[in-house]
Scaffold this active site. Sequence first.
Site, PDB file in Angstrom:
ATOM      1  N   VAL A  11       2.436  18.071  86.871  1.00 30.86           N
ATOM      2  CA  VAL A  11       1.276  17.189  86.656  1.00 30.86           C
ATOM      3  C   VAL A  11       0.747  17.314  85.230  1.00 30.86           C
ATOM      4  O   VAL A  11       0.483  16.305  84.556  1.00 30.86           O
ATOM      5  CB  VAL A  11       0.157  17.522  87.680  1.00 30.86           C
ATOM      6  N   ALA A 271      12.594   7.485 108.434  1.00 37.76           N
ATOM      7  CA  ALA A 271      12.881   8.649 109.279  1.00 37.76           C
ATOM      8  C   ALA A 271      13.856   9.570 108.548  1.00 37.76           C
ATOM      9  O   ALA A 271      14.674   9.111 107.752  1.00 37.76           O
ATOM     10  CB  ALA A 271      13.492   8.172 110.588  1.00 37.76           C
ATOM     11  N   CYS A 279       3.385  19.630  97.603  1.00 38.39           N
ATOM     12  CA  CYS A 279       2.082  19.036  97.931  1.00 38.39           C
ATOM     13  C   CYS A 279       1.833  18.869  99.422  1.00 38.39           C
ATOM     14  O   CYS A 279       0.930  19.498  99.964  1.00 38.39           O
ATOM     15  CB  CYS A 279       1.933  17.694  97.228  1.00 38.39           C
TER      16      CYS A 279
HETATM   17  P1  NAD Z   1       3.235  23.533  88.506  1.00 37.81           P
HETATM   18  O1  NAD Z   1       3.420  24.836  89.173  1.00 37.81           O
HETATM   19  O2  NAD Z   1       4.429  22.710  88.177  1.00 37.81           O
HETATM   20  O3  NAD Z   1       2.418  23.729  87.151  1.00 37.81           O
HETATM   21  C1  NAD Z   1       1.334  24.575  87.005  1.00 37.81           C
HETATM   22  C2  NAD Z   1       1.383  25.141  85.586  1.00 37.81           C
HETATM   23  O4  NAD Z   1       0.163  25.821  85.319  1.00 37.81           O
HETATM   24  C3  NAD Z   1       2.505  26.149  85.373  1.00 37.81           C
HETATM   25  O5  NAD Z   1       3.288  25.764  84.257  1.00 37.81           O
HETATM   26  C4  NAD Z   1       1.771  27.474  85.106  1.00 37.81           C
HETATM   27  O6  NAD Z   1       2.463  28.304  84.197  1.00 37.81           O
HETATM   28  C5  NAD Z   1       0.465  26.961  84.529  1.00 37.81           C
HETATM   29  N1  NAD Z   1      -0.652  27.915  84.620  1.00 37.81           N
HETATM   30  C6  NAD Z   1      -1.024  28.701  85.662  1.00 37.81           C
HETATM   31  N2  NAD Z   1      -2.111  29.424  85.339  1.00 37.81           N
HETATM   32  C7  NAD Z   1      -2.444  29.099  84.066  1.00 37.81           C
HETATM   33  C8  NAD Z   1      -3.467  29.506  83.180  1.00 37.81           C
HETATM   34  N3  NAD Z   1      -4.379  30.416  83.531  1.00 37.81           N
HETATM   35  N4  NAD Z   1      -3.501  28.961  81.950  1.00 37.81           N
HETATM   36  C9  NAD Z   1      -2.583  28.052  81.566  1.00 37.81           C
HETATM   37  N5  NAD Z   1      -1.593  27.618  82.365  1.00 37.81           N
HETATM   38  C10 NAD Z   1      -1.522  28.133  83.603  1.00 37.81           C
HETATM   39  O7  NAD Z   1       2.243  22.708  89.443  1.00 37.81           O
HETATM   40  P2  NAD Z   1       2.169  21.114  89.610  1.00 37.81           P
HETATM   41  O8  NAD Z   1       3.222  20.647  90.550  1.00 37.81           O
HETATM   42  O9  NAD Z   1       2.036  20.491  88.272  1.00 37.81           O
HETATM   43  O10 NAD Z   1       0.787  20.989  90.407  1.00 37.81           O
HETATM   44  C11 NAD Z   1      -0.448  21.266  89.769  1.00 37.81           C
HETATM   45  C12 NAD Z   1      -1.568  20.761  90.660  1.00 37.81           C
HETATM   46  O11 NAD Z   1      -1.466  19.336  90.810  1.00 37.81           O
HETATM   47  C13 NAD Z   1      -1.543  21.306  92.081  1.00 37.81           C
HETATM   48  O12 NAD Z   1      -2.863  21.449  92.537  1.00 37.81           O
HETATM   49  C14 NAD Z   1      -0.849  20.212  92.892  1.00 37.81           C
HETATM   50  O13 NAD Z   1      -1.211  20.224  94.237  1.00 37.81           O
HETATM   51  C15 NAD Z   1      -1.384  18.980  92.189  1.00 37.81           C
HETATM   52  N6  NAD Z   1      -0.527  17.803  92.283  1.00 37.81           N
HETATM   53  C16 NAD Z   1       0.824  17.944  92.184  1.00 37.81           C
HETATM   54  C17 NAD Z   1       1.622  16.807  92.250  1.00 37.81           C
HETATM   55  C18 NAD Z   1       3.111  16.949  92.158  1.00 37.81           C
HETATM   56  O14 NAD Z   1       3.799  15.975  92.511  1.00 37.81           O
HETATM   57  N7  NAD Z   1       3.650  18.064  91.694  1.00 37.81           N
HETATM   58  C19 NAD Z   1       1.054  15.539  92.408  1.00 37.81           C
HETATM   59  C20 NAD Z   1      -0.337  15.432  92.469  1.00 37.81           C
HETATM   60  C21 NAD Z   1      -1.116  16.577  92.412  1.00 37.81           C
END
Ligand code: NAD
Length: 484
Positions: A11, A271, A279
């Site tokens: 994201v 299906a 997520c």
């Molecule tokens: P991800 O694990 O791919 O990315 C998270 C990133 O944050 C990682 O690169 C990690 O190193 C970094 N991080 C963690 N702690 C940190 C800190 N203190 N400082 C700086 N960076 C830090 O996760 P994602 O899939 O991108 O999901 C992120 C959020 O978005 C989640 O809440 C998820 O539910 C939501 N979301 C995800 C999607 C999806 O399709 N992946 C879609 C909509 C919403």
Amino acid sequence: MRIAVVGSGYVGLVSAACFAEIGHNVVSIDNDPDKITALERGEVPIHELHLSELLDRHHNHRLRFSTSLGDSIRDAEAIFITVGTPQSETGEADLSYVESVAREMASALRGQQLVVEKSTVPVNTCDSLRRALVLNGAPSQSFSVASNPEFLREGTAVVDFLYPDRIVIGADDEFSRTVLSKIYAPLANGTYYRQREAIRLHNGVYDRAPIIVTNAKSAELIKHASNAFLAMKISFINAVANISESVGADIQQVCAGIGSDSRIGPKFLNAGIGYGGSCFPKDVQAFRMVSEQCNYEFGLLKEVTKINTEQQRLFVKKVQSALWTLRGKKLGVLGLAFKGETDDVRESPAIAIVNALVKEGATARAYDPAAMRRAADLLPKEGMTFASNPYDAAVGCDALLILTEWREFAALDLERVRRALRHPIVVDGRNLFDPEKASRAGLIYYSIGRPACMPDRSLLTGQEEDYAATSHRIESPLSAGATS
Ligand code: NAD
């Protein structure tokens, strides 16, 4: 505007690249130094259409990368938090990454800045975030907190971000509303879409992004309720598919009939082996915990999860029925990612199924266009090999399993698949093929919610004919004991 995005995952990185694309100056921050070094070198850590093009276009112009949160947010007008919110042991969302970002950023906040929660979080997190910032030293007058949930889908994330069905601005004050409206203005007023170099939408007409303004709590609820609803749609259609298969109906025809009702719509009625990814599983669970905290028993969500888990077990059972026993059988596997067009394997049903099959004594030879490297860590070291292309995965196998709906797999030459297999059996967990086409290619074809399909006899060798003759009907998913 000057924007900081904390977290450069699926994201965060897509959001940062897209904010730069619509004209903002962006810093993308991550505390993983390897990830930031790779991004600085021009490497793209995830498989997403258009992402490398955007990073190429904006890196070192409107987009830079950093590991230093404090330094990077000092001048930002808006700071988006996009770190992970995984499931904790109790089922609740683990907000420790969000809290740790709040702790780190509190002392760097100064002047009028907006902190935006973009990670998926339970309702009331905006309030907790505000409190955590103040407790850790941010002057309460120096910032506002708003919610701006993200609805992008992996695989089409860039286009989803730039051409959203809606942008939800969850703001409790005028400052938050104004800043977020300004950030999304190029999408909301359509100026972005008129630019010569804009990323184009391949089908459909789109001239401006709809904005929905709510308060922060409603925005938080919108995200959890949306994901829970989508997961429910998948579990619902999978339950119907099991009945359909049992009575000899065709789930594709059933879905066409259901989905043509404009109140229901045709999307998300596929299906298969159930939903996965980072997520839906955790968000359904977290939303259930939210309801518990409100003293409301949202039993429907429990069923959604139960049907989803059961769907994987039923698929393993289907493979076993097709092969009689699993021990010693060699299985070709197409797809390891949790869905097509992504390299994400988090909570992938394909991984769970391969693990279960290998545990039962089968060996697997898998191919995935993008997810093999990530999947290797989650799969058994013994009994598992990787192939270089889909046909290679099928060579000499007792059956070929389709576990991820990559477009590339739907276009396979089924006759070539049949020639590669030892026995002409395909068990399709994603309903990628037309059963008649599979039959004409000489395959014994099992799918989800549709009758098993025998090969066109004229295409079979004598031995295959004997095999097909004894495989008329796979056990129904609802036969005795199947749902125990
Ligand atoms: P991800 O694990 O791919 O990315 C998270 C990133 O944050 C990682 O690169 C990690 O190193 C970094 N991080 C963690 N702690 C940190 C800190 N203190 N400082 C700086 N960076 C830090 O996760 P994602 O899939 O991108 O999901 C992120 C959020 O978005 C989640 O809440 C998820 O539910 C939501 N979301 C995800 C999607 C999806 O399709 N992946 C879609 C909509 C919403």
